[in-house]
Design a protein around this motif. Sequence first.
Motif, PDB file in Angstrom:
ATOM      1  N   TYR A 217     -46.682 -68.223 -15.024  1.00  0.00           N
ATOM      2  CA  TYR A 217     -45.468 -69.029 -15.066  1.00  0.00           C
ATOM      3  C   TYR A 217     -44.332 -68.472 -14.209  1.00  0.00           C
ATOM      4  O   TYR A 217     -43.304 -69.125 -14.043  1.00  0.00           O
TER       5      TYR A 217
ATOM      6  N   ARG B 285     -37.149 -66.844 -21.583  1.00  0.00           N
ATOM      7  CA  ARG B 285     -37.474 -68.110 -22.251  1.00  0.00           C
ATOM      8  C   ARG B 285     -38.847 -68.086 -22.911  1.00  0.00           C
ATOM      9  O   ARG B 285     -38.989 -68.449 -24.072  1.00  0.00           O
ATOM     10  N   ARG B 286     -39.852 -67.660 -22.146  1.00  0.00           N
ATOM     11  CA  ARG B 286     -41.230 -67.810 -22.602  1.00  0.00           C
ATOM     12  C   ARG B 286     -41.684 -66.695 -23.537  1.00  0.00           C
ATOM     13  O   ARG B 286     -42.641 -66.895 -24.299  1.00  0.00           O
TER      14      ARG B 286
ATOM     15  N   MET C 101     -38.817 -67.698 -27.164  1.00  0.00           N
ATOM     16  CA  MET C 101     -39.926 -68.374 -27.832  1.00  0.00           C
ATOM     17  C   MET C 101     -40.339 -67.632 -29.090  1.00  0.00           C
ATOM     18  O   MET C 101     -40.606 -68.228 -30.132  1.00  0.00           O
TER      19      MET C 101
END
Length: 262
Positions: free
Chosen positions: A102, A111-112, A116
């Motif tokens: 990603y 973010r990931r 998350m």
Amino acid sequence: MSVWDRGLPLIALLALIGLAVLQLATFAIARRIGRYNVVDVVWGLGFVLVAVIAAIVGEGPANRRVLLLILVTVWGIRLSWHMFQRTSGGEDPRYTEMLARYGSGPGVALRRVFLMQGASQWVISLPIAVSAAAGPTRGAGWILVVAGVLVWLTGFAFESIGDMQLKRFRANPDNRGTIMDRGLWAWTRHPNYFGDSCVWWGIWLIVASAWPGVLTVFAPALMTYVLIRGTGARLLERTMADRPGYREYQRRTAYFFPRPPR
């Protein structure tokens, strides 16, 4: 009185803020030390934080708040200490693969990985918040409490014993380059993840002993999904697939739910 009157909105809000601060601080540490697997160390601690908030702010029965605080704290601290020891050796291949897919920029990682995880912690911990604001356990509800403690104990045993067996296996130089297929690892390829799932189903059973705790079944279901299909077993299997002997280990050993080895 409903859970809304016993402090559920405040518990949920404080938990959300606390988890956000925890994940942002962890992200800052990760950037400083140059590896993102430090996020695994605060996975268990995040739930402990929510349990502490729920125990202090909630207005439900004190005995159930204390019981959940004890169970979550014992599980969370053991897991975090284990992950602290395990992650000090270098970056986890799961995160390397994820960020390679990603993008490896700090925004993607934030973010990931971190946000998350914080969101997952908040959703999965909602049963603790609901229980802290629910009414007393009545009648046959105590059967669910006892069942929940037994399921929690089963899960904690699988997780802690599985981790201990793997740690001892890796510490033996004679085992280098071989696959761990002994003890609990002969019954399931992921005894630690299976145990983790049981811990949260046990907590849910305790929470379900008082209305509306039963409605939070989505939380242990999400935890189980994350462990099986999310960042748990599936990613680990992908990184292990090319190791000598692992395909044979997969053929004779259950993926998640334990069964006698073939």
